[in-house]
Design a protein around this motif. Structure first.
Motif: not given
Ligand code: C2E
Ligand code: CA
Ligand code: CA
Ligand code: CA
Length: 276
Positions: A103-117
């Protein structure tokens, strides 16, 4: 309890019992939380040090517990990891975060945290491909934040997954930089695009304690010298930001700019910008 003999042990038993009880309840509640829609993502802006433009947001998980109110990830992610519940929860996070970023302007990134599992799961790559396809966001807008522990577990499989993801165009960020035990040769082998300098160093950048201040600066300088993108976490003061700028750090994130916020606030901001 005094002494430490048998009496002391008995003294703690009811307390231990209570803790186990709390833990079991939390686990039971967590199992229902997804279906009941109790999880929510908050988003914290990541800002360019030069110019102050927002380059994207980090998704941070929140749990609205029916009785306890808002629970922070530090209180439930460890248990989610131990019980394996982090797999369905992590999948929900990936899908929800990508859907929001669409839904955001297409130049914005999204960072997501991932667990080792999540990295140990064979399905990670296909889940990410699915989240990208369903949301329609470009792979280069997605940034996965992993800590060193991710890679230390099972390097063959993890390196393969990281390679596949990067081939798709997804970016990899090394989270909590400076807190792990990585050797220099490890850092050379590990395929990542960005370094996130841990908050513990950022908070010491303008410290009155000279030793702490010097180490903090050295960590920032070292991160910058790796030649990757650099983001400083937990920036709270203008003074910290000024030092980061001096050292050549590219991005910053922290309460100085904004606390993590609800998705609706980002939509409003984008709207205001579009109208301005
Ligand atoms: P992290 O990835 O290092 O995230 C940064 C944490 O610092 C967040 O805490 C954020 O709210 C907080 N923070 C940001 N700016 C400042 C600041 O200026 N000062 C201070 N004191 N704190 C600041 P939060 O949201 O409680 O998350 C804690 C940790 O939980 C995260 O650390 C991350 O490791 C984990 N986590 C959060 N969301 C997820 C998720 O969806 N999946 C997984 N696997 N882990 C998550
Ligand atoms: Ca992070
Ligand atoms: Ca971090
Ligand atoms: Ca952290």
């Amino acid at each position: 309890a005094k002494g430490g003999g048998r009496g002391a042990f008995r003294f703690f038993e009811p307390e231990l019992d209570h803790l186990m009880h709390v833990r079991r309840n939390l686990e039971k509640d967590m199992r229902k939380a997804l279906a009941r829609g109790e999880f929510e993502l908050h988003f914290q802006p990541i800002v360019r040090v030069e110019g102050g433009r927002t380059s994207g947001y980090e998704a941070l998980l929140r749990w609205h517990h029916p009785e306890r109110g808002m629970v922070l990830p530090g209180e439930f992610i460890p248990l989610a990891e131990e019980t394996g519940l982090i797999l369905p929860i992590g999948e929900w996070v990936l899908r929800a975060a990508c859907a929001e970023a669409a839904k955001w302007p297409s130049d914005l990134t999204i960072a997501i945290n991932l667990s080792p599992a999540q990295f140990r799961s064979k399905e990670l790559v296909s889940i990410i491909v699915g989240a990208l396809a369903t949301s329609g966001i470009e792979p280069h807008r997605l940034e996965l934040e992993v800590t060193e522990t991710v890679i230390m577990h099972d390097s063959e499989a993890v390196f393969a997954a990281l390679g596949q993801l990067r081939e798709l165009g997804v970016r990899i960020a090394l989270d909590d930089f400076g807190t792990g035990y990585s050797s220099l040769s490890f850092l050379q082998k590990f395929p990542f695009d960005k370094v996130k300098i841990d908050r513990s160093f950022v908070s010491e950048l303008a410290s009155k304690r000279e030793e702490a201040r010097r180490i903090a600066r050295a960590v920032v300088a070292f991160a910058v010298s790796l030649g990757k993108m650099t983001t400083a976490e937990g920036v709270e003061t203008a003074e910290q930001l000024a030092i980061l700028r001096e050292e050549g750090c590219v991005e910053a994130q922290g309460y100085y700019f904004s606390r993590p916020m609800q998705a609706s606030s980002i939509a409003q901001q984008a709207q205001r910008k579009a109208e301005a």
